[in-house]
Design a protein around this motif. Sequence first.
Motif, PDB file in Angstrom:
ATOM      1  N   ASP A  61       0.892  -1.183  -0.055  1.00 17.16           N
ATOM      2  CA  ASP A  61      -0.054  -0.130  -0.047  1.00 17.16           C
ATOM      3  C   ASP A  61       0.948   1.255   0.076  1.00 17.16           C
ATOM      4  OD1 ASP A  61      -1.969   2.034   0.264  1.00 17.16           O
ATOM      5  OD2 ASP A  61      -2.811   1.109   2.175  1.00 17.16           O
ATOM      6  N   THR A 112       0.971   4.153  -1.685  1.00 16.25           N
ATOM      7  CA  THR A 112       0.425   5.423  -1.520  1.00 16.25           C
ATOM      8  C   THR A 112       0.129   6.050  -0.075  1.00 16.25           C
ATOM      9  OG1 THR A 112      -0.874   5.261  -3.713  1.00 16.25           O
ATOM     10  CG2 THR A 112      -1.692   6.970  -1.995  1.00 16.25           C
ATOM     11  N   HIS A 113      -0.485   5.106   0.949  1.00 18.38           N
ATOM     12  CA  HIS A 113      -0.515   5.291   2.171  1.00 18.38           C
ATOM     13  C   HIS A 113       0.868   5.275   2.837  1.00 18.38           C
ATOM     14  CE1 HIS A 113      -4.960   4.348   1.542  1.00 18.38           C
ATOM     15  NE2 HIS A 113      -4.911   5.629   1.860  1.00 18.38           N
ATOM     16  N   ASP A 116       2.103   8.588   2.727  1.00 15.20           N
ATOM     17  CA  ASP A 116       1.473   9.744   3.491  1.00 15.20           C
ATOM     18  C   ASP A 116       2.126   9.599   4.827  1.00 15.20           C
ATOM     19  OD1 ASP A 116      -0.421  10.279   1.545  1.00 15.20           O
ATOM     20  OD2 ASP A 116      -1.946   8.988   2.133  1.00 15.20           O
ATOM     21  N   TYR A 168       8.587   6.202  -3.632  1.00 17.48           N
ATOM     22  CA  TYR A 168       8.323   7.130  -4.752  1.00 17.48           C
ATOM     23  C   TYR A 168       8.946   6.322  -5.924  1.00 17.48           C
ATOM     24  CZ  TYR A 168       6.572  11.300  -2.657  1.00 17.48           C
ATOM     25  OH  TYR A 168       5.782  12.062  -1.737  1.00 17.48           O
ATOM     26  N   LEU A 173       6.500   3.890  -7.354  1.00 22.83           N
ATOM     27  CA  LEU A 173       5.384   4.668  -8.003  1.00 22.83           C
ATOM     28  C   LEU A 173       5.934   5.296  -9.377  1.00 22.83           C
ATOM     29  CD1 LEU A 173       3.483   6.678  -5.572  1.00 22.83           C
ATOM     30  CD2 LEU A 173       3.103   4.488  -6.222  1.00 22.83           C
ATOM     31  N   ASP A 185       0.911  -1.238  -5.926  1.00 25.98           N
ATOM     32  CA  ASP A 185       0.194  -0.120  -4.944  1.00 25.98           C
ATOM     33  C   ASP A 185      -1.016  -0.314  -4.893  1.00 25.98           C
ATOM     34  OD1 ASP A 185      -0.150   2.013  -3.304  1.00 25.98           O
ATOM     35  OD2 ASP A 185       0.249   3.406  -4.956  1.00 25.98           O
ATOM     36  N   SER A 231      -3.560   0.912  -3.345  1.00 23.42           N
ATOM     37  CA  SER A 231      -4.525   2.013  -3.161  1.00 23.42           C
ATOM     38  C   SER A 231      -4.146   3.224  -4.170  1.00 23.42           C
ATOM     39  CB  SER A 231      -4.296   2.661  -1.824  1.00 23.42           C
ATOM     40  OG  SER A 231      -4.498   1.573  -0.981  1.00 23.42           O
ATOM     41  N   ASN A 232      -3.107   3.182  -5.375  1.00 20.31           N
ATOM     42  CA  ASN A 232      -2.901   4.232  -6.148  1.00 20.31           C
ATOM     43  C   ASN A 232      -4.267   4.755  -6.690  1.00 20.31           C
ATOM     44  OD1 ASN A 232      -2.020   5.006  -9.302  1.00 20.31           O
ATOM     45  ND2 ASN A 232      -0.502   5.167  -7.557  1.00 20.31           N
TER      46      ASN A 232
END
Length: 225
Positions: free
Chosen positions: A21, A23-24, A27, A50, A53, A207, A209-210
């Motif tokens: 996950d 994306t989270h 965060d 990053y 991604l 990912d 939750s992208n």
Amino acid sequence: MTDNLSYYYYNIGLKNARIKDITHAIDALSIAVVLKEDNIPAWNLLGLCYYRLGKLPTAEYCWMTSLYISNGINANDTANANSVNNANNANSADIANNADNDSSAMPNNIASDYLRCVREDIKFIEDRITGVKTLIAEKKYKKALRVMEKEFSRNLRQKNDKFTLNNFNDFKIDKNVMLLNYIGLLYMLNKKRRKALRAWEKAISLDTSNPDTLKYILHAFNAYK
């Protein structure tokens, strides 16, 4: 107080990264480095996220910041970071393994190895993606797709035989969410919905939750209702 919170968010980021996950994870790690700017393991893990991604310039920035900080980091801060990592990050895998190796390797900051690799990758991708973007702007979608398939699908495999992140072999350039999303969009523009969905399914496996990938998948299904 803020130091403890920084390590708390670092461990949340590490946990999310373990379950893909990303994306989270970003965060949480972004909060960690705001709370404690010299949290080197958080900066390095943030760079790895990053990188996954496909946001390579941002990954480069994270690792440059990590190296800059490590030149003057306080030894007590490093010891505290290691104690938190050792207590909370047992049995880590993939992305987590690399983060643990990084924190235990202080003061030899592994970010220098990451930087050498990511700079090669940035040049490799930018040299090719510029031409693809030009073709898309000219609405030459078929040609743009052919270029993507030729330059990336083939050459990325060849490149990976030579360039991989040391001690982090799961972060290969062909496992790049940005490129998978891009190729998926080109497949859709060429009315190849199944291939587009396969590309996005691969991206979402990297990912979970992208937001871009989820948006593209939803659009693909809605377009064929």
